[in-house]
Design a protein around this motif. Structure first.
Motif, mmCIF file in Angstrom:
data_model
loop_
_atom_site.group_PDB
_atom_site.id
_atom_site.type_symbol
_atom_site.label_atom_id
_atom_site.label_comp_id
_atom_site.label_asym_id
_atom_site.label_seq_id
_atom_site.Cartn_x
_atom_site.Cartn_y
_atom_site.Cartn_z
ATOM 1 N N GLN A 30 0.808 -1.233 0.001
ATOM 2 C CA GLN A 30 -0.003 0.040 0.144
ATOM 3 C C GLN A 30 0.966 1.179 -0.028
ATOM 4 O O GLN A 30 0.512 2.298 -0.630
ATOM 5 C CB GLN A 30 -0.846 0.125 1.171
ATOM 6 N N LEU A 34 0.646 4.232 -2.627
ATOM 7 C CA LEU A 34 0.645 5.500 -2.249
ATOM 8 C C LEU A 34 1.885 6.636 -2.823
ATOM 9 O O LEU A 34 1.387 7.558 -3.204
ATOM 10 C CB LEU A 34 0.559 5.693 -0.833
ATOM 11 N N GLN A 37 1.383 7.098 -6.526
ATOM 12 C CA GLN A 37 0.265 7.869 -6.663
ATOM 13 C C GLN A 37 0.666 9.430 -6.301
ATOM 14 O O GLN A 37 0.372 10.353 -7.024
ATOM 15 C CB GLN A 37 -1.133 7.620 -5.786
ATOM 16 N N THR A 38 1.530 9.464 -5.311
ATOM 17 C CA THR A 38 1.731 10.951 -4.841
ATOM 18 C C THR A 38 2.787 11.513 -6.008
ATOM 19 O O THR A 38 2.950 12.579 -6.452
ATOM 20 C CB THR A 38 2.551 10.834 -3.640
#
Length: 193
Positions: A30, A34, A37-38
């Motif tokens: 995860q 993340l 995505q950032t």
């Protein structure tokens, strides 16, 4: 039959360890998603900034006017001061932007490979255009001024040297290789009419 507490304790401990390890692996996965995505959000923000009309006017100033303006002693003297009129020096907006994105690259906030694949020529090109300005300003402010911009320019230059023909996958055909034989022959044969 006597209970073997050591056996059951070891069994429960092993099961607990497996559950914790599985949870840790899921958490790492995860975190990786993340981070990706950032990084993607950061890259999209960089691209949005690049398309901004005011930013593009500053880019045009650097490309078309800065070299001539650097011949003006008054313009150059303003750069040596600590308080520069940003309205007269839009080149500093470009320096600041490249500095910010360079810092994002350096600290992994934007995925380096993707960013360099998309823009490896941009930072070195702008660095060369702005280097006289930055060199002048560094005389009084030190080499740390716009060091992240320089970092991005160096990374872009090294990337371009490493991949002089781009990073198109070697095992993937080009469109010209997929064109039907008659279409490629027709494109090569001039029409007479």
């Amino acid at each position: 039959m006597p209970l073997d507490y050591a056996f059951w304790n070891a069994l429960v401990s092993t099961a607990t360890l497996l559950v914790v390890a599985t949870a840790a692996l899921a958490a790492l996965r995860q975190l990786r998603h993340l981070r990706d995505q950032t990084s993607m959000m950061g890259l999209l923000r960089v691209l949005d900034d690049w398309r901004d009309p005011a930013f593009q006017r500053s880019v045009a100033f650097v490309r078309l006017e800065l070299a001539e303006r650097m011949k003006d002693p008054e313009f150059v003297a303003e750069l040596e001061e600590r308080r520069v009129d940003r309205a007269r020096h839009p080149e500093l907006d470009i320096c600041d932007w490249y500095e910010q994105v360079g810092a994002m690259l350096k600290y992994g906030l934007v995925h380096e490979d993707v960013s360099l694949d998309v823009s490896s020529g941009s930072a070195p090109t702008m660095w060369r255009a702005l280097e006289p300005t930055i060199t002048l300003m560094r005389r009084s402010r030190g080499d740390s001024l716009y060091e992240n911009f320089e970092y991005w320019a160096v990374k872009g230059t090294l990337f371009a040297r490493r991949y002089p023909d781009g990073r198109y996958p070697r095992n993937l055909p080009r469109m010209r290789d997929l064109a039907p034989a008659s279409a490629s022959t027709a494109a090569e044969t001039p029409r007479r009419g």
